[in-house]
Design a protein around this motif. Sequence first.
Motif, PDB file in Angstrom:
ATOM      1  N   SER A  81      -1.778   5.708  -2.114  1.00  0.00           N
ATOM      2  CA  SER A  81      -0.408   5.409  -2.819  1.00  0.00           C
ATOM      3  C   SER A  81       0.493   6.149  -2.170  1.00  0.00           C
ATOM      4  CB  SER A  81      -0.601   6.257  -4.148  1.00  0.00           C
ATOM      5  OG  SER A  81      -1.358   5.532  -5.179  1.00  0.00           O
ATOM      6  N   LEU A  84       1.097   4.017   0.561  1.00  0.00           N
ATOM      7  CA  LEU A  84       1.837   2.621   0.625  1.00  0.00           C
ATOM      8  C   LEU A  84       3.123   2.545   0.312  1.00  0.00           C
ATOM      9  CD1 LEU A  84       1.164  -0.095   0.716  1.00  0.00           C
ATOM     10  CD2 LEU A  84       0.440   0.056  -1.856  1.00  0.00           C
ATOM     11  N   LYS A  87       6.349   4.354   2.190  1.00  0.00           N
ATOM     12  CA  LYS A  87       6.570   2.693   3.663  1.00  0.00           C
ATOM     13  C   LYS A  87       7.245   1.539   2.680  1.00  0.00           C
ATOM     14  CE  LYS A  87       7.375   1.417   7.199  1.00  0.00           C
ATOM     15  NZ  LYS A  87       8.038   2.631   8.160  1.00  0.00           N
ATOM     16  N   LEU A  88       6.753   1.470   1.926  1.00  0.00           N
ATOM     17  CA  LEU A  88       7.470  -0.021   0.682  1.00  0.00           C
ATOM     18  C   LEU A  88       8.468   0.618   0.275  1.00  0.00           C
ATOM     19  CD1 LEU A  88       4.842  -2.166  -1.130  1.00  0.00           C
ATOM     20  CD2 LEU A  88       7.034  -0.757  -2.331  1.00  0.00           C
ATOM     21  N   PHE A 107      -0.334   1.102   9.511  1.00  0.00           N
ATOM     22  CA  PHE A 107      -0.189   1.299   7.952  1.00  0.00           C
ATOM     23  C   PHE A 107      -1.275   0.646   7.558  1.00  0.00           C
ATOM     24  CE2 PHE A 107       2.863  -1.055   5.122  1.00  0.00           C
ATOM     25  CZ  PHE A 107       2.924  -0.386   4.275  1.00  0.00           C
ATOM     26  N   CYS A 111      -3.746   1.293   4.459  1.00  0.00           N
ATOM     27  CA  CYS A 111      -4.142   0.983   3.229  1.00  0.00           C
ATOM     28  C   CYS A 111      -4.822   0.141   2.742  1.00  0.00           C
ATOM     29  CB  CYS A 111      -2.838  -0.461   3.509  1.00  0.00           C
ATOM     30  SG  CYS A 111      -1.410   0.340   3.481  1.00  0.00           S
ATOM     31  N   PHE A 185       3.289  -5.825   2.734  1.00  0.00           N
ATOM     32  CA  PHE A 185       3.023  -3.899   4.134  1.00  0.00           C
ATOM     33  C   PHE A 185       1.900  -4.944   4.297  1.00  0.00           C
ATOM     34  CE2 PHE A 185      -0.939  -5.587   2.093  1.00  0.00           C
ATOM     35  CZ  PHE A 185      -2.152  -5.074   2.627  1.00  0.00           C
ATOM     36  N   ASP A 187       0.123  -6.731   5.949  1.00  0.00           N
ATOM     37  CA  ASP A 187      -1.580  -6.967   6.174  1.00  0.00           C
ATOM     38  C   ASP A 187      -2.688  -8.333   6.951  1.00  0.00           C
ATOM     39  OD1 ASP A 187      -3.328  -9.145   4.619  1.00  0.00           O
ATOM     40  OD2 ASP A 187      -2.110 -10.272   3.380  1.00  0.00           O
ATOM     41  N   SER A 282       0.601  -6.825  -5.446  1.00  0.00           N
ATOM     42  CA  SER A 282       1.090  -4.870  -4.668  1.00  0.00           C
ATOM     43  C   SER A 282       0.728  -4.687  -6.088  1.00  0.00           C
ATOM     44  CB  SER A 282       2.875  -4.797  -4.759  1.00  0.00           C
ATOM     45  OG  SER A 282       3.550  -5.466  -6.099  1.00  0.00           O
ATOM     46  N   SER A 285      -2.617  -2.816  -6.253  1.00  0.00           N
ATOM     47  CA  SER A 285      -2.555  -1.400  -5.127  1.00  0.00           C
ATOM     48  C   SER A 285      -1.926  -0.745  -5.091  1.00  0.00           C
ATOM     49  CB  SER A 285      -1.395  -1.984  -3.955  1.00  0.00           C
ATOM     50  OG  SER A 285      -2.269  -2.974  -3.538  1.00  0.00           O
TER      51      SER A 285
END
Length: 327
Positions: A81, A84, A87-88, A107, A111, A185, A187, A282, A285
Motif C-alpha cells: 500500500s 502504490l 505515488k498514485l 515503482f 508494486c 501505475f 504497468d 486499482s 490493489s
Amino acid sequence: MNLFNPAEDENVSMVHPEYFIISGLSGVLHIKLYYVFLFLVYVLSVLANGAVMAVICLDRRLRTPKYVAVFNLAFVDLFGSSALVPKLLDVFLLGHRRIPFRSCLAFLFFCYTCLSMQSFNLVALAYDRLLAIIFPLHYQVKMTQRFMFSLISAFWLLVAALVALATGLLTRLSFCQSVVIHSYFCDHGQIYRLACNSHFPNYVVSCVYPPLIFWMPLAFILLSYAAIGCTLAKVAAVQERLKALRTCAAHLSLVAIYFAPLLVTFTLMDNIHPDGRIVNLSLTSVFPPVLNPVIYTLQTQEIKDSMRRLLGSARRAKRAKIWPGRH
C-alpha cells in the motif's frame, strides 16, 4: 541475437525516455473524489496492518508458524500500500503525471513484488491449514517456525527474481515514439508495448507471469481445500467439522477477496471499458490490504483474545501510573 539488447545486433541506438506519462483515468468524471477515497483506505490499511503486526510481536502466544505467515501478510499489505497509494495520489490527485524512467521501473518492481507476494502468502497459509487438519498428530513436527520462515523466504526470493527479470527486460527496449502509459501505475504490459524494437522476451514473460504468480497458487489453494473437505467428510462428529471449518474461515475470506476481482477482471476483460478495468484493478490493489487485517481480527479468536489481554495490560499499567499506591 542478443535477447537482452537486440539494438546491439540491429545497429540501432538504445533510446530510454527521460520520463513516462501516466494517463490512466484521465477521462473519468469526479475522479479526484475517488483518490480522496483511496487516501482514506490507505490510512485505514496502515493502522490496521500496523496493529496486527504489533499484536503478533507483543504476544508470545502468537509466535506460531501460522502467525509468522499472518505477520508477513500484514507486512506485505503495509509495504505494498505504501509503495502504490502515495505515488498514485501524487500522480493523479496532485497532477505529477511525469515519472522518470528509472523511478518508473522501481515503482513497477515494488508494486509487482508486493502484489505477487500476497498470492504466495495465501499459499503458505493454505499449506498450514492443510497440515493442521489432515495431519493433526504430526502438525507440530512438520510445521515449525523455522519451516515457515524458510517457506516464506523462498517465496520472497522467487517473486523478487521473477519481477527483477521482468523489470530488467524493460531496460533493453528502445522508446522512440509515445511515452504515455494508459494505466494507474507503471504497468509492465503497457510499457513494453510502447517499444520500437523487438519486445518478444517481454511478451513471453507477460504470458508466463500470471499463471505462475496467480493461477498456480490459486489451483494449489483449491486443491488443498478439496483435500481438507474430503478429510472432514470422514469425520463423524459435526462439531469437529465446524471447528475445523472455523479455523479456515478467515483464510478462505482472504482468498476470495484477493482472487475474485482478478478472475472477474481477466474473464470479462474484453467487455469492460478500459477506464472501468483500470478502476477495478486499482481497487483490487488497495482493498485486500485494508480488509485482510479486519477479517483476521474479527474471525480469529486468538487475535481477539490477544488484543483484549494487551488492552487490559495497558489499562492496568495506566492506572498504576496514576495511582501508584493502589493495586
